[in-house]
Enzyme design. Structure first.
Site, PDB file in Angstrom:
ATOM      1  N   MET A   1       5.471   2.629  -0.873  1.00 36.38           N
ATOM      2  CA  MET A   1       4.342   2.925  -1.759  1.00 36.38           C
ATOM      3  C   MET A   1       4.357   2.004  -2.982  1.00 36.38           C
ATOM      4  O   MET A   1       3.581   1.094  -3.073  1.00 36.38           O
ATOM      5  CB  MET A   1       4.409   4.371  -2.216  1.00 36.38           C
ATOM      6  CG  MET A   1       4.197   5.345  -1.074  1.00 36.38           C
ATOM      7  SD  MET A   1       3.351   6.830  -1.597  1.00 36.38           S
ATOM      8  CE  MET A   1       4.612   7.632  -2.547  1.00 36.38           C
ATOM      9  N   CYS A   2       5.234   2.219  -3.910  1.00 35.25           N
ATOM     10  CA  CYS A   2       5.310   1.530  -5.200  1.00 35.25           C
ATOM     11  C   CYS A   2       4.217   2.032  -6.150  1.00 35.25           C
ATOM     12  O   CYS A   2       3.138   2.410  -5.711  1.00 35.25           O
ATOM     13  CB  CYS A   2       5.195   0.010  -5.103  1.00 35.25           C
ATOM     14  SG  CYS A   2       6.591  -0.760  -4.254  1.00 35.25           S
ATOM     15  N   GLY A   3       4.551   2.045  -7.422  1.00 34.82           N
ATOM     16  CA  GLY A   3       3.580   2.425  -8.443  1.00 34.82           C
ATOM     17  C   GLY A   3       3.416   1.273  -9.419  1.00 34.82           C
ATOM     18  O   GLY A   3       4.401   0.646  -9.814  1.00 34.82           O
ATOM     19  N   ARG A  32       6.087   7.498  -6.729  1.00 34.02           N
ATOM     20  CA  ARG A  32       5.624   6.409  -5.865  1.00 34.02           C
ATOM     21  C   ARG A  32       6.729   5.383  -5.645  1.00 34.02           C
ATOM     22  O   ARG A  32       6.609   4.540  -4.744  1.00 34.02           O
ATOM     23  CB  ARG A  32       4.412   5.699  -6.474  1.00 34.02           C
ATOM     24  CG  ARG A  32       3.181   6.558  -6.608  1.00 34.02           C
ATOM     25  CD  ARG A  32       1.977   5.700  -6.919  1.00 34.02           C
ATOM     26  NE  ARG A  32       1.668   4.842  -5.806  1.00 34.02           N
ATOM     27  CZ  ARG A  32       0.901   5.190  -4.774  1.00 34.02           C
ATOM     28  NH1 ARG A  32       0.345   6.366  -4.757  1.00 34.02           N
ATOM     29  NH2 ARG A  32       0.687   4.360  -3.789  1.00 34.02           N
TER      30      ARG A  32
END
Lengths: 296, 228
Positions: A1-3, A32
């Site tokens: 995901m990553c934010g 995330r």
């Protein structure tokens, strides 16, 4: 995901609050990406000087007297600001290349350099990373941040975002690039070297190399749509600008907000919930394959 | 009587447990949720008639799997709003993010603002009315139901479409594989009139164009390989 988060201030009154606002946004994006966190922040410039941010796993030993050592080696005044595992060395611009070579020779990791930009990133939860570096207390004109869920390379400090591949340029990324090895080789043939195995660093290096060849940041971001394959939402910072681009499929989430005071970017609306005036801000989702850019 | 749940002091799990319990136990009871702050999975899995108003914007998967409840978001909704809805009404006063109403079997999703990409992807009987524009790849593999768009549609509308009906008033950037424009017959005008009334949309059915499946992809034919 990553934010991903980003904040570009239009009014100077908010500058002292930049770190505080970015930290809240970053911590909200923890679920995330709990692997690592980092920010690039554009703070005060000093005339004729450049700042080099370095990292060490053994800061007590490596940073002790580092300013005097570099000062003697490059024969120029050097000041140092040590924050946890990072140190920011300030020295005359014309001595930058010489200083970076020396620092790398001493085994220090170069996080980034520029007249305005400083980069702080480490593995761990965003809340802890922010506390270690005192991100809340930092002021500045704009900044970007990232919480990482590692997909393409190891969970290390060097694999954390933001990535900087040229002075005052930085990039954070949500997604994964599928042609990063091929692009890394193409860039290497042109003499553009990356420091990690990370796909995002290749994205950053691609943009930097296009700018070095004379492209505007807007043109370089357009180029990512043609030359990079995979999923991406990129947010970039330059000395005076802030840009966003998403791939044509645009399945990685992105939302933006703009008021008279700021432009904000985040992977999710939640990250905006504490921003001043968000209730009346213009909030929208950036279109796929479209470059958005603000400059001061 | 209206019950207010404040998410500044009440956990999301407690909010959803309360709403899910009330949906079964108290027919048509009214609930207002304040301070949603973009939380995920709000008012999900409501199985019964309940009236829920969310005062602010929501995150992922709001109103998912809705059955019979009437849910209004007085703000914008994140990705996957009203996903797999069975019945009831979900209204978004602002914009909706990606894949709004995906795989919905029934009910009405009424988006007053714009919807992003993949709106109504794989819809299976739901009615979706979007007062603004929709993004690319909307109604991809949509099987049944109606998608009504008062504004414009992005690229590849209705790609690999089955029997869902698509009505667009504005421009369509491009049609996806096997999606074609079709004649607006009286039955379609009547259907559209009803849907526009239900959604409180200010538009006349005659202003719309209808799109649907050419049904070429239903059976494999090597001459259509280029269409896939």
């Amino acid at each position: 995901m990553c934010g991903i988060v980003g904040l570009f201030l239009k009014k100077d009154e908010l500058r002292p609050k930049l770190g505080d606002m970015l930290t809240d946004m970053l911590v909200t994006m923890t679920d995330r990406g709990p692997d690592s966190a980092g920010i690039a922040i554009y703070c005060e410039e000093t005339d004729g000087n450049v700042k080099i941010t370095v990292q060490s796993d053994t800061p007590a030993a490596d940073f002790d007297d580092l300013d005097a050592t570099v000062c003697a080696a490059i024969d120029a005044p050097v000041t140092i600001k040590v924050i946890d595992t990072h140190a920011v060395l300030t020295l005359p611009e014309e001595k930058e290349a010489e200083a970076i070579a020396l620092l790398e020779e001493r085994g220090l990791r170069i996080m980034g350099a520029g007249v305005s930009m400083e980069i702080y990133k480490e593995v761990g939860l965003p809340r802890d990373v922010a506390a270690r570096f005192g991100l809340r207390q930092m002021g500045g004109s704009h900044g970007i941040g990232h919480t990482r869920m590692a997909t393409e390379s190891a969970v290390t400090t060097m694999g954390a975002h933001p990535f900087s591949t040229a002075d005052d340029q930085c990039l954070v990324h949500n997604g994964s690039l599928s042609n990063h090895n091929q692009m890394r080789r193409k860039l290497a043939k042109k003499g553009v070297l990356t420091r990690s195995e990370n796909d995002t660093e290749v994205g950053a290096a691609y943009i930097s190399s296009r700018i070095a060849e004379g492209a505007s940041l807007g043109e370089a971001l357009e180029g990512t749509l043609k030359d990079l394959d995979g999923f991406f939402t990129f947010v970039t910072g330059t000395r005076n600008g802030f840009g966003v681009v998403r791939d044509p499929i645009a399945c990685k989430p992105a939302v933006m907000a703009e008021t008279d005071d700021y432009v904000a970017f985040a992977s999710e609306y939640r990250a905006f919930a504490d921003l001043p005036g968000i209730e009346t801000a213009k909030v929208w989702e950036p279109e796929p394959a479209t470059v958005y850019f603000w400059e001061r | 009587m209206t019950t207010t749940l404040d998410m500044a002091t009440t956990e999301l799990r407690e909010v959803n447990t309360t709403l899910q319990g009330a949906a079964k136990a108290q027919a048509n009871a009214k609930y207002v949720i304040v301070n949603p702050r973009g939380s995920h999975a709000m008012a999900c899995g409501l199985d019964g008639a309940l009236d829920v108003t969310i005062k602010g914007s929501t995150g992922y998967y709001c109103a998912g799997m809705n059955k019979e409840a009437t849910i209004t978001v007085e703000g914008s909704a994140g990705p996957g709003v009203a996903e797999n809805m069975m019945s009831g009404t979900v209204t978004i006063e602002g914009d909706a993010s990606q894949y709004a109403g995906a795989t919905g079997h029934g009910g009405l999703l009424n988006i007053k603002g714009n919807a992003s990409s993949r709106c109504g992807i794989s819809m299976k009987g739901i009615d979706i009315v979007v007062h603004g524009n929709i993004g690319h790849m909307s109604a991809f593999m949509a099987q049944k139901g109606n998608l009504v768009v008062l504004g414009d549609a992005g690229d590849a509308l209705g790609d690999s479409l089955y029997e869902a009906r698509l009505f667009v008033r504005g421009s369509v950037k491009s049609l996806g594989a096997d999606c074609i424009e079709k004649e607006m017959r009286t039955e379609h005008i009547d259907l559209l009139k009803k849907l526009l009334e239900q959604a409180g949309a200010d538009a006349r059915p005659e202003e719309f164009r209808r799109y649907g499946s050419a049904r070429k992809l239903y059976n494999f034919n090597i001459d259509h390989a280029g269409e896939y």
